[in-house]
Design an enzyme around this catalytic site. Sequence first.
Site, mmCIF file in Angstrom:
data_model
loop_
_atom_site.group_PDB
_atom_site.id
_atom_site.type_symbol
_atom_site.label_atom_id
_atom_site.label_comp_id
_atom_site.label_asym_id
_atom_site.label_seq_id
_atom_site.Cartn_x
_atom_site.Cartn_y
_atom_site.Cartn_z
ATOM 1 N N ASP A 1 0.814 -1.220 0.000
ATOM 2 C CA ASP A 1 0.000 0.000 0.000
ATOM 3 C C ASP A 1 0.852 1.277 0.000
ATOM 4 O OD1 ASP A 1 -2.060 -1.785 0.278
ATOM 5 O OD2 ASP A 1 -2.934 -0.827 2.042
ATOM 6 N N HIS B 1 3.893 -2.386 3.054
ATOM 7 C CA HIS B 1 4.003 -1.069 2.419
ATOM 8 C C HIS B 1 5.314 -0.982 1.640
ATOM 9 C CE1 HIS B 1 1.099 -0.492 5.684
ATOM 10 N NE2 HIS B 1 0.575 0.450 4.921
HETATM 11 NI NI NI Z 1 -2.575 3.183 3.287
#
Ligand code: NI
Length: 228
Positions: A41, A185
Amino acid sequence: MSPVVIRSLLAASLALASTASLPAQAAVDCKRVKCVALTFDDGPGATTPTVLKTLRKTGAKATFFLVGKQVEKRPKIAGQVLAQGHAIGNHTYAHISLPYYHDDRILDELKLGQRVIEKATGHRPKLFRPPYGHTDDRVLALAAQTDLAQVLWTGTTLDWKLRDPKKIRAAVLRLAKRDGVLLLHDVVPATAKALPGIVKELKKRGYHLVTVPTLLRGKGPVAGESYP
Ligand code: NI
């Protein structure tokens, strides 16, 4: 060669070429083999190319939920994500907590995210992930209007908080399970550092690293539905 033979040869090679460019992994059947989906993400960011390099070297596929504002800053990297056969999804334009806003703002976030990603990559996402995992029935209904399926996760590594490659690797291995969707991430430098070890160990444990659409094959994604 007769024109007919030439034509059928041409058709065959065109079919091959279009199969080769498909982002999904047609060969992996997650009903038969053990699959896990790594998802990244908040990118594209400075460490996204490192993540892409590791995935390319190891033949692993992943899903990237891109933030519109970030795509505007790094459109080329967004294009590379898709070109390497990974799946991309919309993580809204400005990374806001959607349930706190009125319908119009939520729709704007989703639509603008779609527009920016499509402009950079030529591909309109079918998937979205709500920032912070904050969602409700209203958000889901608005996603349906925008032709988006929602993707949450089965395990979150909290890599942004751990910030240590060894701890992140341990978290992924603890959370990994068949048909799991793991949240990471690509913008966290320690995650980019941990990834070669993560992929190696997951493969050793028999996992095929696939995109979310590959994991869902046969079951979706359907707009307005939430997965997994
Ligand atoms: Ni996010």
